[in-house]
Every structure is written in structure tokens, then in C-alpha cells.
Design an enzyme around this catalytic site. Structure first.
Site, mmCIF file in Angstrom:
data_model
loop_
_atom_site.group_PDB
_atom_site.id
_atom_site.type_symbol
_atom_site.label_atom_id
_atom_site.label_comp_id
_atom_site.label_asym_id
_atom_site.label_seq_id
_atom_site.Cartn_x
_atom_site.Cartn_y
_atom_site.Cartn_z
ATOM 1 N N CYS A 1 37.571 2.783 7.833
ATOM 2 C CA CYS A 1 38.025 4.063 9.164
ATOM 3 C C CYS A 1 39.035 4.512 9.489
ATOM 4 O O CYS A 1 39.328 5.168 10.032
ATOM 5 C CB CYS A 1 37.130 3.592 10.376
ATOM 6 N N HIS B 1 50.629 -2.034 8.740
ATOM 7 C CA HIS B 1 49.374 -2.368 7.427
ATOM 8 C C HIS B 1 49.527 -4.115 8.221
ATOM 9 O O HIS B 1 50.302 -4.522 7.429
ATOM 10 C CB HIS B 1 50.088 -2.012 6.469
ATOM 11 N N HIS C 1 44.767 12.778 26.169
ATOM 12 C CA HIS C 1 44.082 12.435 25.515
ATOM 13 C C HIS C 1 44.101 11.130 24.482
ATOM 14 O O HIS C 1 44.968 11.256 23.611
ATOM 15 C CB HIS C 1 43.023 13.537 25.128
ATOM 16 N N HIS D 1 39.198 5.034 17.119
ATOM 17 C CA HIS D 1 38.083 4.752 16.496
ATOM 18 C C HIS D 1 37.213 4.391 17.409
ATOM 19 O O HIS D 1 37.240 3.475 17.891
ATOM 20 C CB HIS D 1 38.631 4.704 15.613
ATOM 21 N N ASN E 1 28.811 5.618 14.385
ATOM 22 C CA ASN E 1 29.962 4.924 13.645
ATOM 23 C C ASN E 1 30.265 6.034 12.307
ATOM 24 O O ASN E 1 29.244 5.651 11.331
ATOM 25 C CB ASN E 1 30.763 3.834 13.796
#
Length: 525
Positions: free
Chosen positions: A178, A257, A341, A345, A378
């Protein structure tokens, strides 16, 4: 005597020589290093399927029951999950899921390709119509889709459909989960720094047709419950003339990561169950891995966006806690001072709840995220664009507003993208996926039940994960060093933060810096 006088003269002019050398080095670096090109987002578009492809939560369970794939316990689990998921009764599914009689066992590659064509072409057609940019003017194409991987690639499919020129640079990202949508933005940004006067088309989508799991393993079945059809297309430019028609300017991209840790790497993975059914496994470590990756990403982002006052509060709190000067709790920076704002996700209700709690956000701050999860589910990497479309449809994006998009996904990865609104987006002129129904939102979500068990990590799992990371999570932004150098004469302020929480038993660095009078050096460890 002569040598002594020379030594005295040198001590007098040493500060001057130091300042002069520093200024010359700075000017040399500025001259030799060209400033990065400014990147603008002209516009974006999200795909909205036909209303005939909506399905209620009850209808979803009934459809699954009619396939004879699932045990009754699995269907009961599905119903409980949907009731607590935060999804509404009008989310979208691919065409292939509506065949009568239902026969999901015969979903083909052609069905998946048809789904991709609908979502990609639907979003790109709308985007090109909005921006009035000819397809042959586009020099870069970046497409991301985690599951669907066909030959020719999706990027080639776009080049063929829109008859783009031969020299177009195209990339196809797969298997990145995602977070791939914002990773694609980062890739396009790097390419636009190299290629002058260029447009970059970024397309984010996901295949639901090939994502359908036909077994009874609950850790794999979650994908069937939460993921829905969607896609988005974004047009970027590095042309100075596009500053005025553009909506946003790209300010920062930060990518982290955490795949070096096994629990992060394994928390989301594709594979077959004991009966040979292919699916995506979501383990109990997901929520802990997501929080750790998000915290690491925020640690990297904070020095770039937080005002000096917030950074000083973080440093002061950290010093007091390390030196035990006062019994104070961890200081959580107020990111609302930097952003108007916040659009994370919509991976699921538990992650949104944890983000709201950790960052001390209000329901208003989380409205775009929760309404996107409710209306569209989603949609994977494209969900952050449905959230931005919501804010625009509500007329909340004003000139100068900074927008923070955050995505996280398998790997485990987290990516943040910061935009600045160049102009106010007029609600009456907005035409997007929300425009025809925005007055019905927000809706009241009376859904506070806990999520199913596989999202709840045990204390053993949490403890072992934190020991693996060897990170002190109690200090808000983690362990670090803040070095501040102030020059009274030049009115120069420099702030640098080092994050060293991942090094096992690490001791911090030792700096030896010679400074002339009128300089003040503060090293806080």
C-alpha cells in the site's frame, strides 16, 4: 620576539579567518550544487466505478456463502470483521464478482486485466480532461500495482492506449504493498530532477480480482474483508510555467524501510495455505510493525517540517528525561502546527485509531481518512488520493495549506509526502469522486468494538520486537542527538538531528569543533 608577535597576530585574526573560510566554502557549495527543480502537481483524479458494482456488507457475506468455499466459522468471522471494520454498505467490487451464478473459482487473467483497464483508464481519462495535457507531452510514466503483474506491463498498457511518444520513460512497480503509491511519487520526483521541461504521470491501483482468497485461514482471509476496487492518476510537472495552473507544490518526500527486522518483513506476505490456496497473510505483528515504521518515518520527517519551537521542546524534554531533572512524560510534537491536513493510508480501523491516539488528533483531523474507509474501503495505494479528494470536495484546501500524506505497507515500509497548496481549491468548481455525494458526509460511525484477534499483538511479541529494535520508544521521537550552532554576527541557526535508535547498545558520537568568540555551541545528548 618576532615569532611571539606573529603568534599573537594569528590568535587575533583566527576568528576572522575561520568565518571567511566558512563563508567561502558555503558559497562554493551553493554555486557548484544547482538548486533542485520545483515539482508541481497539476491535478489528480480518482476512479469511481459504476454504482452497479457496489455491494453491502450483508451482500458480501451472502456472496461468499454462495461459493461453497468457506466454512461457517469463516463466514461468521467475516461478518464480525465487516461489522467492526469501519466500512460502509456502498463499497465497490470488480465486475467479475457479480457474475450469476457466482463462480469465483473461475476468475481469469482476462477478468483481472479488465479490472485494471477500467480503474486505470477511468482515472487517466479524467485527469487528462481536467489538465488538458496531450498524452504525447508526457515524458515519464510510473505505475504501481502490488498483485497484478502481466506481460506486457501496465505501464506499457498505458503507453499503448494513449499513443505516447517513443522516448517515454516508463516504470512498473509491483509487490510493494500500500505504500507504493507515494513511493511512485518519490521516484517520479527523482526522475523530474534529471529530465527538464517534462510531465510525469503516476498511476496507483490494485487488483482485487487476483486478490481473492478461497481458503479458511483467518490470517489470509482479512484481505477479502477490507480491500476494494479503486485507482488514482496524478500528473506532475517540473515546468516553471506550470506553477500558476498547478494545485500543489511537492515539498518533501521521506521513505523508511524496516525490512531488516524479520517481524517487519514477515508481517504481510503472500503464500499458499495448507490446502494450496494462494493468499496474503497478515500476522499478529502487523500493528506493532506499522507503529514502529511510522515512528521511524516521523522521526526522519520531524526536523524537516516542525517549527523551531517544537524541536526545542522535544530537545528540552529529552534532556530532562535523560538527566532525570524532572519527572516528565514523553513529549509528543504537535504536528498540527506544521500541517493543515493529515491524510494517512486507510489500512484499517486499528491503525487509524492508534494514529489518532498517538498524535493526539481530533475526530475532525481524522475525518477524511475515516470517511474514505467508510465509502470506498481500503483501495490500497490509491487511498490517500481519495482522502485528498474528500478535503477538496469539502472546500477545506486553502492557499498555503500544507498537506501530509502517509502510506505504509508490506516490507514493512512507510512513506510520507508533503505538499503545499498553491491556490485555494474552490468547492463549487471541484469535480471528483465525492462531488455528487459530499453533502451526506461525514456520517456518524457508532463502531467502537475491538477488531478481531489477529491484529492484537501479545505482550511477548511486543517485547521481543522492541528488544530487536533496541529503540527507546518513550521519548516521542526516539533517541537522538541535536546539535545547534548559533552565530550572533551572521544571524545563522543550524539544527541537525541524528536518529541512532537502531544500533544495538550504541554510544553516541563525539564531536570536536573549534569555534571563535561570538559563536555559541550547544551539544545536547
Amino acid at each position: 620576539m618576532f615569532n611571539l608577535l606573529c603568534f599573537m597576530d594569528l590568535t587575533l585574526i583566527a576568528p576572522f579567518l575561520f568565518c571567511s573560510t566558512l563563508i567561502m566554502i558555503s558559497l562554493f557549495i551553493l554555486i557548484k550544487s544547482p538548486s533542485p527543480k520545483k515539482i508541481y502537481m497539476l491535478d489528480f483524479a480518482c476512479y469511481k466505478p459504476p454504482m452497479a458494482q457496489t455491494m453491502t456488507k450483508e451482500g458480501t457475506v451472502a456472496r461468499a456463502r454462495s461459493t461453497d468455499w468457506y466454512k461457517e466459522e469463516t463466514l461468521e468471522f467475516m461478518q464480525r470483521t465487516l461489522e467492526r471494520s469501519g466500512l460502509g454498505d456502498s463499497t465497490f467490487f470488480p465486475e467479475a464478482f457479480f457474475k450469476d451464478p457466482p463462480d469465483l473459482s473461475h476468475l481469469t487473467l482476462e477478468d483481472a486485466r479488465r479490472e485494471m483497464e477500467m480503474s486505470i483508464f477511468g482515472a487517466v481519462d479524467e485527469l487528462l480532461a481536467k489538465t488538458r495535457v496531450e498524452s504525447r507531452e508526457i515524458g515519464i510514466v510510473v505505475v504501481n500495482c502490488c498483485i497484478f503483474c502481466a506481460v506486457p506491463s501496465l505501464s506499457s498498457m498505458i503507453v499503448n492506449r494513449y499513443r505516447m511518444r517513443e522516448g517515454v520513460i516508463s516504470y512498473n512497480l509491483s509487490g510493494m504493498g500500500c505504500t507504493a503509491g507515494l513511493t511512485a511519487i518519490n521516484l517520479a520526483k527523482q526522475l523530474l530532477q534529471v529530465h527538464r521541461g517534462c510531465y510525469a504521470l503516476v498511476v496507483s491501483t490494485e487488483s482485487i480480482t487476483q486478490n481473492c482468497y478461497a481458503g479458511n485461514d483467518r490470517s489470509k482471509f482479512l484481505i477479502n474483508c477490507l480491500f476494494r476496487l479503486g485507482g488514482a492518476a496524478i500528473l506532475l510537472s517540473n515546468r516553471p510555467s506550470d506553477q500558476y495552473p498547478a494545485k500543489y507544490q511537492l515539498v518533501h518526500t521521506v521513505h523508511t524501510h524496516t525490512a531488516e527486522f524479520d517481524k517487519s518483513y514477515d508481517c504481510i506476505s503472500s503464500g499458499e495455505d495448507k490446502e494450496g490456496h494462494l493468499g496474503v497473510t497478515v500476522t499478529k505483528d502487523l500493528l506493532v510493525a506499522a507503529i514502529a515504521a511510522i515512528q521511524s518515518n516521523m522521526t526522519a520527517l520531524a526536523p524537516l517540517v516542525l517549527p523551531v519551537s517544537e524541536q526545542l521542546r522535544c530537545v528540552a524534554c529529552y534532556v530532562m528525561r535523560r538527566l532525570h531533572v524532572a519527572n516528565v512524560g514523553p513529549y509528543v510534537p504537535d504536528f498540527k502546527k506544521s500541517f493543515r491536513h493529515f491524510l494517512p493510508h486507510v489500512g484499517g480501523k486499528p491503525v487509524l485509531d492508534e494514529l489518532q491516539r498517538s498524535l493526539r488528533l481530533t475526530e475532525s483531523d481524522m475525518e477524511a481518512s475515516r470517511m474514505t474507509l467508510y465509502r470506498f474501503g481500503n483501495t490500497s495505494s490509491s487511498s490517500v488520493w481519495y482522502e485528498l479528494a474528500y478535503a477538496e470536495a469539502k472546500g477545506r484546501v486553502k492557499r498555503g495549506d500544507r498537506v501530509w500524506q502517509m502510506a505504509f505497507g508490506s516490507g514493512f515500509k512507510c512513506c510520507s509526502v508533503v505538499w503545499r497548496a498553491i491556490r485555494t481549491v474552490d468547492r463549487d468548481q471541484v469535480m471528483n469522486v465525492w462531488s455528487d455525494e459530499i453533502d451526506g458526509f461525514p456520517v456518524d460511525l457508532n463502531n467502537n468494538s475491538p477488531f478481531p484477534y489477529f491484529f492484537e499483538s501479545s505482550e511477548r511479541t511486543k517485547s521481543s520486537y522492541m528488544i530487536d529494535r533496541t529503540t527507546d520508544q518513550s521519548d516521542g521521537l526516539g533517541n537522538g542527538i541535536c546539535i545547534c550552532i548559533c552565530c550572533c554576527q551572521l544571524h545563522f541557526f543550524f539544527s541537525l538531528c541524528f536518529y541512532d535508535g537502531l544500533n544495538n547498545g550504541a554510544k553516541y558520537y563525539l564531536f570536536a569543533i573549534i569555534v571563535p568568540p561570538n559563536f555559541y555551541l550547544f551539544v545536547l545528548i
